[in-house]
Design an enzyme around this catalytic site. Structure first.
Site, PDB file in Angstrom:
ATOM      1  N   ASN A  98     -42.483 -20.643  16.480  1.00 61.63           N
ATOM      2  CA  ASN A  98     -41.396 -20.489  15.502  1.00 61.63           C
ATOM      3  C   ASN A  98     -41.867 -20.855  14.094  1.00 61.63           C
ATOM      4  O   ASN A  98     -41.135 -21.448  13.323  1.00 61.63           O
ATOM      5  CB  ASN A  98     -40.219 -21.394  15.939  1.00 61.63           C
ATOM      6  CG  ASN A  98     -39.003 -21.229  15.053  1.00 61.63           C
ATOM      7  OD1 ASN A  98     -38.606 -20.125  14.726  1.00 61.63           O
ATOM      8  ND2 ASN A  98     -38.417 -22.346  14.626  1.00 61.63           N
ATOM      9  N   GLY A  99     -43.119 -20.489  13.786  1.00 61.02           N
ATOM     10  CA  GLY A  99     -43.670 -20.883  12.483  1.00 61.02           C
ATOM     11  C   GLY A  99     -43.510 -19.845  11.398  1.00 61.02           C
ATOM     12  O   GLY A  99     -43.787 -20.110  10.233  1.00 61.02           O
ATOM     13  N   ASN A 235     -44.089 -15.536  21.377  1.00 61.67           N
ATOM     14  CA  ASN A 235     -43.571 -15.413  20.010  1.00 61.67           C
ATOM     15  C   ASN A 235     -42.043 -15.323  20.080  1.00 61.67           C
ATOM     16  O   ASN A 235     -41.510 -14.579  20.905  1.00 61.67           O
ATOM     17  CB  ASN A 235     -44.100 -14.135  19.349  1.00 61.67           C
ATOM     18  CG  ASN A 235     -45.612 -14.138  19.223  1.00 61.67           C
ATOM     19  OD1 ASN A 235     -46.256 -15.127  19.544  1.00 61.67           O
ATOM     20  ND2 ASN A 235     -46.173 -13.048  18.769  1.00 61.67           N
ATOM     21  N   ILE A 236     -41.358 -16.024  19.192  1.00 60.10           N
ATOM     22  CA  ILE A 236     -39.889 -16.021  19.258  1.00 60.10           C
ATOM     23  C   ILE A 236     -39.314 -14.644  18.927  1.00 60.10           C
ATOM     24  O   ILE A 236     -38.192 -14.320  19.313  1.00 60.10           O
ATOM     25  CB  ILE A 236     -39.281 -17.123  18.356  1.00 60.10           C
ATOM     26  CG1 ILE A 236     -37.836 -17.434  18.813  1.00 60.10           C
ATOM     27  CG2 ILE A 236     -39.363 -16.760  16.879  1.00 60.10           C
ATOM     28  CD1 ILE A 236     -37.320 -18.784  18.444  1.00 60.10           C
ATOM     29  N   ASP A 237     -40.100 -13.785  18.255  1.00 60.01           N
ATOM     30  CA  ASP A 237     -39.583 -12.449  17.935  1.00 60.01           C
ATOM     31  C   ASP A 237     -39.895 -11.405  19.016  1.00 60.01           C
ATOM     32  O   ASP A 237     -39.607 -10.228  18.842  1.00 60.01           O
ATOM     33  CB  ASP A 237     -40.086 -11.978  16.562  1.00 60.01           C
ATOM     34  CG  ASP A 237     -41.595 -11.778  16.505  1.00 60.01           C
ATOM     35  OD1 ASP A 237     -42.265 -11.903  17.546  1.00 60.01           O
ATOM     36  OD2 ASP A 237     -42.114 -11.497  15.401  1.00 60.01           O
ATOM     37  N   LYS A 380     -40.784  -6.757  14.566  1.00 62.31           N
ATOM     38  CA  LYS A 380     -41.577  -7.094  13.376  1.00 62.31           C
ATOM     39  C   LYS A 380     -40.995  -6.454  12.115  1.00 62.31           C
ATOM     40  O   LYS A 380     -41.232  -6.924  11.008  1.00 62.31           O
ATOM     41  CB  LYS A 380     -43.028  -6.597  13.542  1.00 62.31           C
ATOM     42  CG  LYS A 380     -43.754  -7.148  14.758  1.00 62.31           C
ATOM     43  CD  LYS A 380     -44.081  -8.605  14.608  1.00 62.31           C
ATOM     44  CE  LYS A 380     -44.857  -9.159  15.794  1.00 62.31           C
ATOM     45  NZ  LYS A 380     -44.874 -10.632  15.809  1.00 62.31           N
TER      46      LYS A 380
END
Length: 492
Positions: A98-99, A235-237, A380
């Site tokens: 979550n960066g 990845n959170i996405d 994305k």
């Protein structure tokens, strides 16, 4: 010559160490201790950066991975699930990367706080998924967020809203490393501050930093003490990265001596994924090969779908005890990614990064699992967002699944032009999201808006010339059509 290079290396390292000490002297107390840990990690990375001579892989040594090192998902799922699923789930921790900020979609703040479906953000959907598991199986699967200094403050404010959800949420921070001048190889920062002229001189060093920062935070030991054995990292996405009970069962049911310490979910490449990292065998170990490591002469070969058939989804299952062991023995050897950047003032800098999947070669009995494409659904861009907001997917308990009404399991190829890049502007261009169940390909360019209840089928290309505007009327059905500047609708 070699002796001269060694002297140069030692001088660079010595200059770097004294600069870092001067930076540390500009801060005090607890903040100084955190910064010291960060900069100690950076020193190790910089030392390795100076040691590296030439490319990190010799192309001639690259082998295809052995057959049994990448298992088909169906084989993993074949044994079915045990009666006691809760026993496995209680050994699991879900970690989300979550960066990242929402800049690629024209948003300020953490990307995880962008609304993606029915007013739910990436973070909302993640919490709903884990809460559903905990309620269904009466378990205690915690959620851990790896934040960066860019996202930590905003994320923590939002976390209060989940207090009454049945999910324990922990956070820890990625390291903060200094960008270095491309010529002098010294930090650009003049102090440890992060505002004013220091605003863009620090960076989070890629998701490969998870191992050190997780270990340094104390959270790793805390979770091991609670009986947790594996983390599922993604990845959170990536909206396809939900907890898979079959993979989890496969991991926890292995006999102790043969325990698999690292699973990388891979999936078949399509033309859209040619740049994705792939698994190879190198010097007898399973290894991740990224495009940045490929010599220029072999880039086309790397992109070929025939030689390298799969790519890394960045959905990873990793043993907590193994992370602890490798960190304590300083045995986590990740390839360095040198990422060149230009700061606002025009200064050329480099940032040294690592990737989480590159650690696969350090773990015992590592395995690739070739999973269905549905487990890779990254958002994305607004083109991706259009897909997940549409009727192609249905939402249940935080998880998106392809609608059973779509005849083909593949996702349409959507390419929205620059007028749609920013999320806010993108939303104003759709009175409602079009019906896309029968869409194969959509390209939109220029100043285009969509009325309510538009239906898109087959291949649809809409191009508004510069200065023109195209409004697709409410209720329109476009099937295999090209719509151009003066709103002529042509058969395609």
């Amino acid at each position: 010559m070699a002796q001269f290079q060694e002297v140069m290396r030692q001088q660079l390292e010595s200059s770097m160490h004294s600069e870092l000490e001067q930076l540390l002297d500009t801060t005090t107390g607890a903040e100084k201790e955190v910064s010291r840990k960060d900069l100690d990690g950076f020193k190790k990375l910089f030392h390795r950066f100076l040691q590296v001579k030439g490319p990190s892989v010799e192309w001639i040594k690259i082998q295809r991975p052995p057959e049994d090192s990448i298992q088909p998902y169906d084989k993993i799922a074949a044994p079915g699930l045990p009666d006691n699923v809760a026993h496995s789930l209680n050994k699991l921790v879900v970690v989300k990367l979550n960066g990242g900020l929402g800049t690629s979609m024209g948003c300020k703040g953490p990307k995880s706080l962008i609304s993606v479906r029915n007013e739910n953000t990436f973070l909302d959907l993640t919490v709903q998924q884990i809460e559903h598991l905990n309620k269904t199986y009466n378990t205690d699967v915690p959620l851990v967020l790896m934040n960066s200094f860019n996202t930590d403050e905003d994320t923590k404010k939002i976390l209060q809203k989940y207090t009454h959800h049945r999910v324990k949420i922990h956070t820890f921070n990625q390291s903060r490393y200094p960008r270095i001048n491309k010529e002098s190889l010294l930090p650009v920062a003049t102090n440890m501050g992060m505002t004013g002229q220091n605003a863009d001189v620090w960076y989070p060093p890629g998701h490969g930093d998870i191992y050190a920062s997780f270990y340094n935070s104390g959270l790793l030991d805390q979770l091991i003490a609670q009986g947790k054995e594996y983390i599922f990292v993604s990845n959170i996405d990536n909206l396809g990265a939900t907890v898979d009970l079959h993979i989890l069962h496969h991991l926890v049911s292995q006999p102790n001596g043969k325990r698999c310490e690292f699973v990388m979910e891979v999936t078949d490449k399509t033309r859209a994924d040619v740049k994705g990292g792939t698994l190879i065998e190198y010097e007898g170990k399973l290894r991740l090969l990224e495009i940045a490591q490929v010599p220029k002469a072999h880039v086309d070969e790397f992109k070929s779908v025939t030689k390298f058939k799969i790519f890394n989804t960045n959905n990873l299952w990793i043993s907590l005890a193994a992370i602890k062991r490798l960190q304590e023995h300083n045995a986590m050897d990740l390839e360095i990614i040198v990422n060149p950047k230009t700061l606002d003032g025009g200064q050329n800098v480099i940032q040294l990064e690592t990737a989480v999947g590159a650690a696969i070669k350090c773990f015992d009995n590592a395995l690739g699992i070739n999973v269905p494409r549905s487990r890779f659904l990254p958002v994305k861009t607004t083109s991706d967002l259009l897909l997940v907001m549409s009727n192609l997917y249905s939402l249940e308990a935080g998880s998106l699944t392809m609608s059973c009404k779509r005849e083909f399991p593949t996702t349409p190829h959507v390419k929205l032009g620059s007028s749609f890049t920013n999320v806010q502007e993108y939303l104003t261009r759709f009175e409602s999201i079009p019906d896309m169940l029968e869409l194969d390909h959509l390209t939109v360019s220029g100043d285009v808006t969509f009325g309510k209840h538009v239906s898109l089928k087959g291949t649809v290309i809409i191009i508004a010339n510069h200065g023109d505007r195209i409004d697709i009327p409410a209720g329109s059905m476009l099937e295999n059509k090209i719509v151009s500047g003066n709103l002529r609708i042509l058969d395609h």
